[in-house]
Design a protein around this motif. Structure first.
Motif, PDB file in Angstrom:
ATOM      1  N   GLY A  30     124.954 -83.255  29.110  1.00  0.00           N
ATOM      2  CA  GLY A  30     124.084 -83.506  30.263  1.00  0.00           C
ATOM      3  C   GLY A  30     123.484 -84.900  30.252  1.00  0.00           C
ATOM      4  N   SER A  49     125.674 -72.221  34.041  1.00  0.00           N
ATOM      5  CA  SER A  49     124.226 -72.437  33.958  1.00  0.00           C
ATOM      6  C   SER A  49     123.503 -71.725  35.101  1.00  0.00           C
ATOM      7  N   PHE A  77     118.392 -80.563  27.261  1.00  0.00           N
ATOM      8  CA  PHE A  77     118.609 -80.272  25.838  1.00  0.00           C
ATOM      9  C   PHE A  77     120.054 -80.531  25.420  1.00  0.00           C
ATOM     10  N   CYS A  78     120.918 -80.878  26.366  1.00  0.00           N
ATOM     11  CA  CYS A  78     122.374 -80.874  26.137  1.00  0.00           C
ATOM     12  C   CYS A  78     122.943 -82.295  26.082  1.00  0.00           C
ATOM     13  N   CYS A 121     128.547 -83.991  33.069  1.00  0.00           N
ATOM     14  CA  CYS A 121     128.089 -82.796  33.793  1.00  0.00           C
ATOM     15  C   CYS A 121     126.965 -83.176  34.748  1.00  0.00           C
ATOM     16  N   ILE A 151     124.715 -81.264  36.060  1.00  0.00           N
ATOM     17  CA  ILE A 151     123.498 -80.442  35.998  1.00  0.00           C
ATOM     18  C   ILE A 151     122.408 -81.122  35.164  1.00  0.00           C
ATOM     19  N   ALA A 152     122.830 -81.870  34.150  1.00  0.00           N
ATOM     20  CA  ALA A 152     121.896 -82.688  33.354  1.00  0.00           C
ATOM     21  C   ALA A 152     120.759 -81.893  32.706  1.00  0.00           C
ATOM     22  N   CYS A 153     121.076 -80.811  32.036  1.00  0.00           N
ATOM     23  CA  CYS A 153     120.051 -80.068  31.291  1.00  0.00           C
ATOM     24  C   CYS A 153     119.487 -80.991  30.208  1.00  0.00           C
ATOM     25  N   GLY A 192     130.680 -79.786  30.933  1.00  0.00           N
ATOM     26  CA  GLY A 192     130.717 -79.530  32.370  1.00  0.00           C
ATOM     27  C   GLY A 192     130.320 -78.127  32.776  1.00  0.00           C
ATOM     28  N   GLU A 193     130.088 -77.983  34.069  1.00  0.00           N
ATOM     29  CA  GLU A 193     129.718 -76.690  34.646  1.00  0.00           C
ATOM     30  C   GLU A 193     130.958 -76.126  35.368  1.00  0.00           C
TER      31      GLU A 193
HETATM   32 FE1  SF4 Z   1     123.659 -77.943  31.287  1.00  0.00          FE
HETATM   33 FE2  SF4 Z   1     125.983 -76.750  30.609  1.00  0.00          FE
HETATM   34 FE3  SF4 Z   1     125.972 -79.078  31.942  1.00  0.00          FE
HETATM   35 FE4  SF4 Z   1     125.183 -79.026  29.395  1.00  0.00          FE
HETATM   36  S1  SF4 Z   1     127.220 -78.588  30.151  1.00  0.00           S
HETATM   37  S2  SF4 Z   1     124.191 -80.131  31.122  1.00  0.00           S
HETATM   38  S3  SF4 Z   1     124.185 -77.028  29.306  1.00  0.00           S
HETATM   39  S4  SF4 Z   1     125.181 -77.131  32.694  1.00  0.00           S
END
Ligand code: SF4
Ligand code: SAH
Length: 357
Positions: free
Chosen positions: A129, A208, A125-126, A119, A121-123, A174-175
């Motif tokens: 990511g 997200s 906590f995930c 993904c 976005i790389a949050c 993924g987003e």
């Molecule tokens: Fe963020 Fe969702 Fe991607 Fe995890 S899957 S990094 S929570 S956007």
């Protein structure tokens, strides 16, 4: 012919399937038959399509393929959840998860689908990511997760139970709204009454906060549920947790969500991760009430599933209920997500493409 050079039939809609059979100088109705075999019977071998003439089965086998992803590994949790590691044509790996809807093992399942390998976005906590971003999935690879999981269920359960994948959530790796076109194509394929026939209202897409995608989705006239991963109600904290917030801060995201609600008339769900000592103070509850009270919305609290190597902690039960109570007293329509699949690392945010466990 090398198998990858063959025509991929998975992902074709009914019309395209009929066109393809016409190209092979076959009657149109053969397209409908093949379509049914693939989408209603999860069949990927032309030789098993028993109502086709032998000569056609042979011809199809020579020229075409149906690449339902191969299940490399399957783990079954105590609560009956099943996590599948699947391999795509290019050897990339994805995970998807079947979650029983109740603790009674005879119940139906919700299938959690991935939309990207990794993904972008790389949050922080995930788990997904943390694994970086490799590529978007094609619609046929998204649908392939449904067919592959259903096939596994059919193998292992009695047929009366095997029918039951009743809900789909786009909450795997993924987003989804960054892979917009292929995700929407896959929704239409799941929904097609002549194929998989899963009702639009049984489908949820979680984002997200991809505001541009939310605006497009509002125009689609699809009755699915949109879930927004909120996790923080001020930009300072949300910037830290979800890097996409720097592109679409709350003052951009919220007008997009409000428009979505106004255009579709549908109730939106806000997902709120419960991170101990991070986003669960009384003040956080106040901010959320102020932000969400005016909207037609449900709030779903997700107790954090801890990830090895990441600093975030799951809050104690008492703290979870306290936060819940504040929100409820503030007039929000709030629920707590029941934890499922955590013993096999199949819970929200625990999916990875670099499978080592
Ligand atoms: Fe963020 Fe969702 Fe991607 Fe995890 S899957 S990094 S929570 S956007
Ligand atoms: N990328 C989309 C959909 C996939 S993630 C999104 O972020 O919405 C699905 C949900 O799981 C999101 O709400 C996400 O924030 C949450 N999540 C991620 N990591 C988690 C974890 N470790 N524990 C619990 N939920 C998590």
């Amino acid at each position: 012919m090398n198998s990858l050079e063959k025509k991929q039939l998975l992902g074709l809609d009914l019309n395209q399937m009929e066109e393809y059979l016409l190209c092979l100088e076959e009657p149109r109705f053969r397209g409908r038959q093949v379509y049914k075999w693939i989408y209603q019977k999860e069949c990927s071998s032309f030789y098993e399509m028993s109502d086709l003439p032998r000569s056609l089965r042979k011809k199809l086998d020579e020229k075409a393929r149906v690449s339902i992803p191969r299940v490399l590994k399957q783990r079954v949790g105590k609560d009956g959840s099943r996590k599948f590691l699947m391999e795509l044509d290019d050897k990339k790996k994805i995970e998807c998860v079947l979650l029983p809807q109740s603790r009674d093992r005879k119940s139906s399942y919700t299938l959690c689908l991935s939309t990207q390998v990794g993904c972008p976005i790389a949050c922080n906590f995930c788990a997904t990511g943390q694994s970086g971003f490799q590529r978007n999935l094609k619609a046929f690879e998204i649908i392939g997760q449904y067919l592959g999981s259903k096939k596994e269920l059919n193998k292992r359960l009695k047929s009366s139970q095997a029918e039951l994948i009743s809900n789909i959530v786009y909450m795997g790796m993924g987003e989804p709204l960054l892979n917009y076109d292929e995700v929407i194509r896959s929704v239409h394929m799941l929904n097609d009454p002549r194929g998989i026939n899963l009702g639009q209202r049984r489908i949820t897409i979680s984002t997200s906060g991809e505001a541009a995608g939310i605006k497009k989705l509002a125009q689609e006239n699809i009755q699915l549920t949109l879930a927004i991963s909120l996790h923080a109600c001020d930009n300072t904290l949300r910037d830290q947790l979800i890097p996409l917030n720097r592109k679409y801060p709350l003052e951009v995201l919220f007008p997009a969500v409000e428009d979505y609600i106004a255009i579709t008339g549908r109730r939106v769900t806000f997902e709120y991760l419960l991170l101990d000592e991070v986003n669960m103070s009384r003040n956080d509850a106040h901010k959320m009430i102020k932000l969400l009270k005016p909207l037609l919305a449900n709030v779903n609290l997700i107790p954090y599933n801890e990830i090895e190597g990441l600093p975030f902690k799951k809050p104690e039960t008492a703290k979870i209920w306290q936060f819940y109570q504040w929100l409820q007293d503030g007039g929000l329509n709030v629920s707590i997500r029941e934890e499922r699949g955590s013993d096999i690392n199949a819970a929200c945010g625990q999916l990875r493409s670099d499978y080592r466990r």
